[in-house]
Design a protein around this motif. Structure first.
Motif, mmCIF file in Angstrom:
data_model
loop_
_atom_site.group_PDB
_atom_site.id
_atom_site.type_symbol
_atom_site.label_atom_id
_atom_site.label_comp_id
_atom_site.label_asym_id
_atom_site.label_seq_id
_atom_site.Cartn_x
_atom_site.Cartn_y
_atom_site.Cartn_z
ATOM 1 N N ARG A 53 0.832 -1.220 0.000
ATOM 2 C CA ARG A 53 0.000 0.000 0.000
ATOM 3 C C ARG A 53 0.857 1.257 0.000
ATOM 4 O O ARG A 53 0.550 2.219 -0.697
ATOM 5 C CB ARG A 53 -0.936 -0.004 1.197
ATOM 6 C CG ARG A 53 -2.020 -1.033 1.058
ATOM 7 C CD ARG A 53 -2.995 -0.965 2.181
ATOM 8 N NE ARG A 53 -3.967 -2.040 2.038
ATOM 9 C CZ ARG A 53 -4.939 -2.249 2.854
ATOM 10 N NH1 ARG A 53 -5.087 -1.480 3.912
ATOM 11 N NH2 ARG A 53 -5.776 -3.241 2.654
ATOM 12 N N ASP A 54 1.952 1.257 0.780
ATOM 13 C CA ASP A 54 2.855 2.408 0.762
ATOM 14 C C ASP A 54 3.503 2.571 -0.602
ATOM 15 O O ASP A 54 3.653 3.680 -1.107
ATOM 16 C CB ASP A 54 3.951 2.258 1.826
ATOM 17 C CG ASP A 54 3.411 2.426 3.233
ATOM 18 O OD1 ASP A 54 2.298 2.974 3.388
ATOM 19 O OD2 ASP A 54 4.114 2.009 4.172
ATOM 20 N N GLU A 57 0.975 4.083 -3.005
ATOM 21 C CA GLU A 57 0.763 5.488 -2.686
ATOM 22 C C GLU A 57 1.924 6.346 -3.173
ATOM 23 O O GLU A 57 1.721 7.423 -3.733
ATOM 24 C CB GLU A 57 0.579 5.657 -1.180
ATOM 25 C CG GLU A 57 0.210 7.063 -0.775
ATOM 26 C CD GLU A 57 -0.083 7.156 0.712
ATOM 27 O OE1 GLU A 57 0.301 8.184 1.288
ATOM 28 O OE2 GLU A 57 -0.668 6.217 1.267
ATOM 29 N N LYS A 58 3.152 5.867 -2.997
ATOM 30 C CA LYS A 58 4.317 6.624 -3.461
ATOM 31 C C LYS A 58 4.381 6.697 -4.977
ATOM 32 O O LYS A 58 4.740 7.724 -5.547
ATOM 33 C CB LYS A 58 5.608 5.991 -2.931
ATOM 34 C CG LYS A 58 5.817 6.200 -1.461
ATOM 35 C CD LYS A 58 7.069 5.486 -0.990
ATOM 36 C CE LYS A 58 7.208 5.553 0.512
ATOM 37 N NZ LYS A 58 8.338 4.750 1.003
ATOM 38 N N THR A 62 -2.228 9.620 -3.858
ATOM 39 C CA THR A 62 -3.391 9.236 -3.066
ATOM 40 C C THR A 62 -4.694 9.687 -3.701
ATOM 41 O O THR A 62 -5.741 9.594 -3.084
ATOM 42 C CB THR A 62 -3.290 9.844 -1.653
ATOM 43 O OG1 THR A 62 -3.183 11.265 -1.783
ATOM 44 C CG2 THR A 62 -2.094 9.295 -0.914
#
Length: 92
Positions: A53-54, A57-58, A62
Motif C-alpha cells: 500500500r505504501d 501510494e508513493k 493518493t
C-alpha cells in the motif's frame, strides 16, 4: 556451494564455458558468490517488510478514482446507439 565451470551458472542459469572464471551473462564469479544466497539476491524480490500500500501510494499518489472518463464513455455509447437506430430504423 562450490561451482566450477563448465556448467550452468547457479545465479542466472546461463551456460558458463570451460576456462571462464565468471559468468559471461550476469558476471557472477567465485568472489561475488556462486551460492544459494546470491541466487536469491539475483531474483530482485522485495524485502519481508515491503508494504504494498505504501508503494502504490508513493508511485501513484493518493488521488481518488476519477469518474469523469466513465461518464464520457456512457455519453459516447448512447450517441452511437442513437446514430445506429437513426441509420437502420429511421433512415430506411
Amino acid at each position: 556451494m562450490s561451482f566450477q565451470p563448465p556448467g550452468d551458472c547457479p545465479v542466472c542459469g546461463e551456460p558458463v564455458p570451460d576456462g571462464r572464471k565468471s559468468c559471461p551473462h550476469c558476471g557472477s564469479d567465485e568472489r561475488s558468490g556462486w551460492s544459494d544466497e546470491t541466487r536469491q539476491d539475483a531474483l530482485d524480490l522485495p524485502d519481508e517488510d515491503f508494504n504494498y500500500r505504501d508503494f502504490v501510494e508513493k508511485e501513484f499518489g493518493t488521488g481518488g478514482r476519477r469518474t469523469r472518463p466513465a461518464f464520457l464513455w456512457w455519453i459516447v455509447g448512447l450517441v452511437m446507439v442513437a446514430v445506429l437506430i437513426w441509420v437502420f430504423v429511421i433512415g430506411h
